[in-house]
Every structure is written in structure tokens, then in C-alpha cells.
Design an enzyme around this catalytic site. Structure first.
Site, short mmCIF file in Angstrom:
data_model
loop_
_atom_site.label_atom_id
_atom_site.label_comp_id
_atom_site.label_asym_id
_atom_site.label_seq_id
_atom_site.Cartn_x
_atom_site.Cartn_y
_atom_site.Cartn_z
N GLU A 43 -44.63 -40.62 -67.14
CA GLU A 43 -45.30 -40.77 -68.43
C GLU A 43 -44.49 -40.07 -69.50
O GLU A 43 -43.79 -39.10 -69.25
CB GLU A 43 -46.72 -40.20 -68.40
CG GLU A 43 -47.72 -41.12 -67.77
CD GLU A 43 -49.17 -40.72 -68.05
OE1 GLU A 43 -49.45 -39.93 -68.97
OE2 GLU A 43 -50.04 -41.23 -67.31
N HIS A 107 -48.97 -41.86 -75.77
CA HIS A 107 -48.37 -41.65 -74.45
C HIS A 107 -48.36 -42.98 -73.70
O HIS A 107 -48.88 -43.98 -74.19
CB HIS A 107 -49.08 -40.53 -73.66
CG HIS A 107 -50.45 -40.86 -73.18
ND1 HIS A 107 -51.57 -40.83 -73.98
CD2 HIS A 107 -50.90 -41.24 -71.96
CE1 HIS A 107 -52.64 -41.14 -73.27
NE2 HIS A 107 -52.26 -41.41 -72.04
N HIS A 109 -48.77 -45.34 -70.01
CA HIS A 109 -49.47 -45.51 -68.73
C HIS A 109 -48.73 -46.58 -67.93
O HIS A 109 -48.25 -47.55 -68.52
CB HIS A 109 -50.91 -45.99 -68.94
CG HIS A 109 -51.90 -44.92 -69.17
ND1 HIS A 109 -53.25 -45.16 -69.15
CD2 HIS A 109 -51.78 -43.59 -69.44
CE1 HIS A 109 -53.92 -44.05 -69.40
NE2 HIS A 109 -53.04 -43.08 -69.59
N ASP A 120 -57.65 -38.26 -70.60
CA ASP A 120 -57.21 -38.65 -71.95
C ASP A 120 -58.33 -38.43 -72.96
O ASP A 120 -58.12 -37.80 -74.00
CB ASP A 120 -56.80 -40.13 -72.00
CG ASP A 120 -55.55 -40.44 -71.21
OD1 ASP A 120 -54.69 -39.54 -71.04
OD2 ASP A 120 -55.42 -41.59 -70.75
#
Length: 174
Positions: A43, A107, A109, A120
Site C-alpha cells: 500500500e 492511499h 488498496h 480506514d
């Protein structure tokens, strides 16, 4: 090459009430460079920088920070080291005379159509409670392997609301 629904203008999402969030193409391309398409990709993430347009609630994401050496990255985790990213936020704010703002977080995934995990959502609510920012909300983006998801967190209620992509309903055309 441009990704399906992404034009040279970037991606646009609709906020509650009709205002728009535009992700500039250059910022989007930077985030797409960290897509988790291989089994070993970790990630990645950073902060969203940009501006709130005068006389409306439209937001433009002009820039993103990229993962830094102090960040912690794993296949299913990303923890942003606060100080280095904050230095970029402070520098951009100063250089722009207060017009380039911290707008939120992004971010990746390793899933085609990303959805926020419980971790999250908890982190986003903590940011709404603890971070200093202009306006009444923060934006949160998750870059998946086939689409980008966008959410808006409200400061007072700490509600997290999904944003609707404009144009292509999946964010990118295939």
C-alpha cells in the site's frame, strides 16, 4: 496512456449538494503510479493538496504527496509518517500565501473497486477530530486496481459520505 474515464482534465466527483471535487490529471497520474497490481505491491499513500474555489464549494486537488522513506508500508497497511508530509503541506501553504490547503488523505488498496476498511474509517474519523484544516470536511481517496473511490468526512458529525463519480459510473471506463 490515459485510463478510460480519466481525461487530460483528471477525474471529477460530485459532492452532496452538487459541488464538485476535481482531481487534476497530474495528481491522479502520480497516485496511479502506486496501484497495487502485483501480488507483492505494498500500500502507498499521502496527503491531498489543493484549493477550495472562491464563491462555491468546488474543490480542486492539484497535488499529492507520495510515500516517503519514514512511512510504513505493507501489503494491506499504510501508515503515513506525519512530519515529512506535514513539511510539504506547510511549504505549499506558505509558498501559495495560504491558497494551497491540506484537503485530506489518499492511499491504495489491492482490490478493483476499493471500499474503506473499518481501520480506514476509524482513521478518517480521527483525522476529522484531530487534524487542523480549512472548511467543514476532509476528502479521502482510495486508489484501487480498476477505479478510484472518493469519500468526504464531515467535521462536526464525523460522518463519512461516498462521492459520486461524474461521467463514468465506475470512475474509469474499461
Amino acid at each position: 496512456m490515459l485510463w478510460g474515464g480519466m481525461s487530460t482534465e483528471g477525474l471529477v466527483f460530485r459532492r452532496l449538494g452538487g459541488a464538485r471535487v476535481k482531481i487534476d490529471a497530474a495528481a491522479l497520474v502520480r497516485m496511479l503510479g502506486f496501484q497495487q497490481v502485483a501480488d507483492h505491491d505494498a500500500e502507498a499513500g499521502g496527503v491531498l493538496l489543493g484549493r477550495i474555489l472562491v464563491n462555491c464549494d468546488d474543490v480542486v486537488i492539484d497535488e499529492v504527496t507520495l510515500p516517503m522513506t519514514e512511512d510504513t508500508r505493507g501489503r494491506f497497511t499504510f501508515h503515513r509518517a506525519r512530519s515529512r508530509h506535514q513539511q510539504v503541506v506547510d511549504d505549499r501553504w506558505k509558498d501559495s500565501r495560504g491558497t494551497c490547503l491540506y484537503l485530506g488523505e489518499w492511499h491504495t488498496h489491492p482490490e478493483p473497486y476499493p471500499t474503506p476498511s473499518h481501520v480506514d474509517v476509524g482513521d478518517w474519523r480521527r483525522r476529522l477530530r484531530e487534524d487542523q484544516f480549512e472548511g467543514e470536511s476532509l476528502l479521502f481517496l482510495i486508489v484501487g486496481t480498476h477505479s478510484v473511490g472518493a469519500w468526504e468526512g464531515r467535521r462536526r458529525s464525523r460522518r463519512i459520505l461516498p462521492l459520486q463519480p461524474m461521467g463514468d459510473p465506475l470512475g474509469w471506463r474499461r
